[in-house]
Motif scaffolding. Sequence first.
Motif, PDB file in Angstrom:
ATOM      1  N   SER A 213       9.193   3.572   2.332  1.00  0.00           N
ATOM      2  CA  SER A 213       8.540   3.424   1.036  1.00  0.00           C
ATOM      3  C   SER A 213       7.485   4.510   0.846  1.00  0.00           C
ATOM      4  CB  SER A 213       7.895   2.045   0.931  1.00  0.00           C
ATOM      5  OG  SER A 213       6.894   1.882   1.925  1.00  0.00           O
ATOM      6  N   PRO A 214       7.215   4.887  -0.405  1.00  0.00           N
ATOM      7  CA  PRO A 214       6.166   5.886  -0.667  1.00  0.00           C
ATOM      8  C   PRO A 214       4.807   5.398  -0.158  1.00  0.00           C
ATOM      9  CG  PRO A 214       7.504   5.514  -2.635  1.00  0.00           C
ATOM     10  CD  PRO A 214       7.894   4.455  -1.639  1.00  0.00           C
ATOM     11  N   VAL A 215       4.016   6.307   0.361  1.00  0.00           N
ATOM     12  CA  VAL A 215       2.703   5.958   0.896  1.00  0.00           C
ATOM     13  C   VAL A 215       1.834   5.316  -0.188  1.00  0.00           C
ATOM     14  CG1 VAL A 215       0.594   6.881   1.944  1.00  0.00           C
ATOM     15  CG2 VAL A 215       2.822   7.807   2.601  1.00  0.00           C
ATOM     16  N   THR A 216       2.051   5.720  -1.438  1.00  0.00           N
ATOM     17  CA  THR A 216       1.253   5.190  -2.547  1.00  0.00           C
ATOM     18  C   THR A 216       1.517   3.708  -2.799  1.00  0.00           C
ATOM     19  OG1 THR A 216       2.970   5.965  -4.080  1.00  0.00           O
ATOM     20  CG2 THR A 216       1.077   7.408  -3.716  1.00  0.00           C
ATOM     21  N   GLU A 217       2.655   3.178  -2.311  1.00  0.00           N
ATOM     22  CA  GLU A 217       2.981   1.772  -2.525  1.00  0.00           C
ATOM     23  C   GLU A 217       2.515   0.881  -1.380  1.00  0.00           C
ATOM     24  OE1 GLU A 217       7.141   1.384  -3.226  1.00  0.00           O
ATOM     25  OE2 GLU A 217       7.098   2.389  -5.173  1.00  0.00           O
ATOM     26  N   ARG A 218       2.007   1.478  -0.324  1.00  0.00           N
ATOM     27  CA  ARG A 218       1.599   0.709   0.850  1.00  0.00           C
ATOM     28  C   ARG A 218       0.127   0.325   0.794  1.00  0.00           C
ATOM     29  NH1 ARG A 218       4.126   4.665   5.525  1.00  0.00           N
ATOM     30  NH2 ARG A 218       6.264   4.792   4.689  1.00  0.00           N
ATOM     31  N   LYS A 219      -0.209  -0.720   1.538  1.00  0.00           N
ATOM     32  CA  LYS A 219      -1.588  -1.132   1.724  1.00  0.00           C
ATOM     33  C   LYS A 219      -1.785  -1.449   3.197  1.00  0.00           C
ATOM     34  CE  LYS A 219      -2.592  -3.034  -2.847  1.00  0.00           C
ATOM     35  NZ  LYS A 219      -3.024  -4.238  -3.609  1.00  0.00           N
ATOM     36  N   PRO A 220      -2.977  -1.191   3.733  1.00  0.00           N
ATOM     37  CA  PRO A 220      -3.226  -1.537   5.146  1.00  0.00           C
ATOM     38  C   PRO A 220      -3.049  -3.034   5.353  1.00  0.00           C
ATOM     39  CG  PRO A 220      -4.976  -0.136   4.256  1.00  0.00           C
ATOM     40  CD  PRO A 220      -4.147  -0.570   3.086  1.00  0.00           C
ATOM     41  N   LEU A 221      -2.420  -3.412   6.443  1.00  0.00           N
ATOM     42  CA  LEU A 221      -2.216  -4.832   6.718  1.00  0.00           C
ATOM     43  C   LEU A 221      -3.535  -5.473   7.140  1.00  0.00           C
ATOM     44  CD1 LEU A 221       1.165  -4.808   8.694  1.00  0.00           C
ATOM     45  CD2 LEU A 221       0.778  -4.812   6.227  1.00  0.00           C
TER      46      LEU A 221
END
Length: 470
Positions: A213-221
């Motif tokens: 997935s694009p880094v922009t769609e991720r959030k730190p867990l």
Amino acid sequence: MQELHFAVPMAGAILCTFNTRHDSTMIATLLTHSETKILFVDHQFLHTALAALNLLKPPHTKPPLIVTITYEGTPPQSELNTNAYHQYESLIEGGVSGFNVVRPTDEWDPISLNYTSGTTSRPKGVVYSHRGAYLNSIATVFMHGMGARTTYLWTVPMFHCNGWCVTWGLAAIGGTNICIRRCDPKDIFDNIDLHKVTHMGGAPTVLNMIVNSPVTERKPLPHKVEIMTGGAPPPPLILSKMEELGFGVSHLYGLTETYGPGTLCLWKPEWDSLPTEERLKLKTRQGVRHLGLDSVDVKDPITMESVECDGKAMGEVMFRGNTVMSGYLKDTKATEEAFAGGWFRSGDLAVKHPDGYIEVKDRSKDIIISGGENISTVEVETVIYSHPAVLEVAVVARPDNHWGQTPCAFVKLKDGFSVDGQEIIDYCRNRMPRYMAPKTVIFEDLPRTSTGKVQKFLLREKAKALGSIS
């Protein structure tokens, strides 16, 4: 769906969940085969359901009563081509508070019917019993390390093996369900962050979607999120990237006929100190039976003798116990074939290691025989998956006049990458025996079933049409 997993059995009925990706023709076939009396339909799939009803053939098949689950944007009642129409919330409001639960007369009574990914001409309806569902629900909770404070994100569809029986198991421990309408990486990360999700599940395709997935769609867990994966042996590279993102990955194995999970790669503490590559390879094993299953073994399908625990002798994975299906609905022949010899035959080829852990090598119909050598498509796919440009891959046999068969790889590349077939071939030859490396590479999207599995029979047909390479 979660509510209906309890309401339907409590009313003395049998739950039959349909795959939301099926088209109207398949839905009509399954309605007929299952003799469905009531059809609960989310408004999002109302058009498909109505089209399926129009395909039914009265008087041989009586159309089921429809109950719609409505939200904003649902078509008005006048658009429904049926005389039997109810709204879910109205139905619930009209319930009797003093209703007595209709309990099963026998623990072997059916609780649910689940259809495998088959053809429209011959669907396989797998019958689950109350006893089997109970045992697998408890076993799955134990395998996944769930407790009373579990918050579970649903990316495994509840129509698939009743959500691996987590639908019932999660309620038993007082956990929390987080449901999403689509399996999308952004939605997954957003919900983990918002609800502080502790556990989730997903096939390797879901894991692949997350890591790419694009880094922009991720959030730190917010913390380590435990995720169970199963359905196909996960590539070690995908497992590694999931761990880097903060997920704790456990690997399980099973089939619709085993209520979903049947085995788990039970992790040994001493494996933590091994080199990363070796540790991840161990994690891809299918492992040992769970506590609700009587037996799992790797046997010679002809003699029914257990194979040697040497990690080399290959046989068929077979199951026996209460968490194995009662049989296929209206298909005595297929049921007898599946249980020939007193064990359920999975159709998966595997080896058994000295510690008793099993490792699936391939489906019996997918194994490639080249020059008398057996080639595991799973092993070839694992190597190709490790190429930085590869997003998805499936390997099948291509006919060969000299070798009999040779590996043919169908590859989907990641966006922004451009490589040719020879580069993939050379990459494999540098990492495995030369005879195992693909001799043909085709770049295209992979066809999938309604449950997300790659339709290898279509790829085999394409490879067969190519003819001999030599």
